[in-house]
Scaffold this motif. Structure first.
Motif, PDB file in Angstrom:
ATOM      1  N   HIS A  54      -1.151   9.357   1.135  1.00  0.00           N
ATOM      2  CA  HIS A  54      -2.323   9.972   2.952  1.00  0.00           C
ATOM      3  C   HIS A  54      -0.791   9.572   4.152  1.00  0.00           C
ATOM      4  O   HIS A  54      -0.418   8.798   4.211  1.00  0.00           O
ATOM      5  CB  HIS A  54      -3.107   7.530   3.229  1.00  0.00           C
ATOM      6  N   GLU A  57       0.669   7.081   6.493  1.00  0.00           N
ATOM      7  CA  GLU A  57       1.208   4.961   5.916  1.00  0.00           C
ATOM      8  C   GLU A  57       2.674   5.469   6.201  1.00  0.00           C
ATOM      9  O   GLU A  57       3.349   5.624   4.816  1.00  0.00           O
ATOM     10  CB  GLU A  57       0.522   5.216   4.725  1.00  0.00           C
ATOM     11  N   HIS A 141       1.645   2.793  -0.588  1.00  0.00           N
ATOM     12  CA  HIS A 141       0.591   3.423   0.155  1.00  0.00           C
ATOM     13  C   HIS A 141       1.292   2.403   1.037  1.00  0.00           C
ATOM     14  O   HIS A 141       1.884   0.895   0.943  1.00  0.00           O
ATOM     15  CB  HIS A 141      -1.006   2.812  -0.177  1.00  0.00           C
ATOM     16  N   CYS A 142       0.554   1.724   2.650  1.00  0.00           N
ATOM     17  CA  CYS A 142      -0.198   0.887   3.719  1.00  0.00           C
ATOM     18  C   CYS A 142      -1.111   0.940   3.609  1.00  0.00           C
ATOM     19  O   CYS A 142      -1.854   2.232   3.849  1.00  0.00           O
ATOM     20  CB  CYS A 142       1.412   0.820   3.891  1.00  0.00           C
TER      21      CYS A 142
HETATM   22 ZN   LIG Z   1      -2.901   4.489   1.098  1.00  0.00          ZN
END
Ligand SMILES: [Zn+2]
Length: 318
Positions: A54, A57, A141-142
């Motif tokens: 993503h 992120e 991720h975040c």
């Molecule tokens: Zn993500």
């Protein structure tokens, strides 16, 4: 062992750290994907890692760059293949959730499709060129640009006890506050599980920021994974807290467009039936007042005022 390790156009002889942009043809565009290969000077396991699945992120992207570019290949056993920003078009456009090339969420399209749309082709390339052939896989991720979250890891159950035990070891090495165990169709870790590769998802930070303490937490966890996998000898000490396992997860989604006013905070423990907030119209009238479907910890919470029907409000895990 003198054979170079090759990903697309990038090739790393033993004992080197090689970085470069790998062109990936996804149909409507040729993506320039930044990749680093650390090919250790002695043979050993191969770990692959992605950040920026993503594009907004930032804690995960910042932490992975920092760890990988700081490694000394002469002190590495085995090899590391790192995709530093896995969805470059999403990163450039600062989009939440989706790849702007076709509007799809990359982490719902794995293992991908060689003949599909741009995001499906990118997922296919990541599955076949990066994840396949690894002894362990990490997906960093975040929370997205519009999400706050508590640090957690996630693993799948494959049905192969040895693979599952190894995934659990990777999550334990990461050492974040919560561990979620359960299926996530279409994600990187599901694709890895299908290939029999131990894998862990790790989430720290969010809301379009990358404060030093969050980058440090993500980077330290990833370094502990590299140590647990046998690539490096040293890593920061694990946090003092115990990891709490949360086996049940429930996402709550808006049913209407409007203005989102949460009544709880990220990290709160919420009983089933508790009203978690309101979606209001432009003039303050309440459109919906959703209630928690399970007892659980608020693991992520959408922090933007703008809300759209079908979008996540928050997720509970308990
Ligand atoms: Zn993500």
């Amino acid at each position: 062992m003198t054979t170079p390790l090759t990903i697309g156009s990038l090739s790393a002889p033993p004992g080197t750290l090689v970085t470069g942009v790998v062109p990936v043809d996804v149909g409507p565009a040729i993506l320039e994907v930044p990749v680093a290969i650390v090919h250790g000077s002695s043979p050993g396991p191969r770990v692959s890692v992605t950040a920026g699945i993503h594009g907004a992120e930032y804690v995960s992207i910042a932490a992975l760059r920092e760890v990988v570019l700081g490694l000394d290949p002469s002190a590495v056993t085995g090899s590391l293949i790192a995709v530093l920003t896995a969805s470059p078009a999403a990163f450039a456009a600062r989009t939440i959730y989706v790849n702007p090339l076709d509007g799809l969420n990359l982490n719902r399209q794995f293992p991908g499709d060689r003949n599909g749309s741009a995001t499906q082709r990118l997922a296919h390339w990541l599955t076949t060129a990066v994840i396949a052939g690894s002894d362990a896989f990490v997906d960093m991720h975040c929370g997205d640009m519009n999400e706050a979250l508590v640090p957690f890891t996630g693993i799948e159950e494959t049905g192969d006890p040895s693979v599952d035990a190894r995934s659990r070891e990777l999550a334990d090495a990461y050492g974040l506050r919560y561990l979620l165990i359960g299926p996530s169709p279409g994600t990187t870790t599901t694709a890895a599980a299908a290939l029999g590769i131990p894998a862990v998802l790790a989430e720290v930070g969010g809301q379009g920021r990358w404060p030093r303490e969050d980058v440090d937490l993500h980077a330290a966890g990833f370094r502990r994974v590299l140590r647990a996998a046998g690539l490096i000898d040293t890593a920061p000490a694990a946090p003092a807290h115990h990891t709490t396992v949360l086996p049940t997860e429930a996402w709550m989604r808006a049913t209407t467009n409007g203005y989102w006013h949460p009544a709880i905070a990220v990290g709160d423990r919420v009983p089933a039936g508790r009203v978690v907030g309101e979606v209001q119209d432009a003039f303050g009238a309440v459109l919906e007042r959703p209630a928690a479907p399970i007892d659980g910890v608020v693991i992520f919470l959408v922090s933007s005022l703008a809300m759209n029907a079908g979008d996540p409000l928050l997720a509970l895990a308990g």
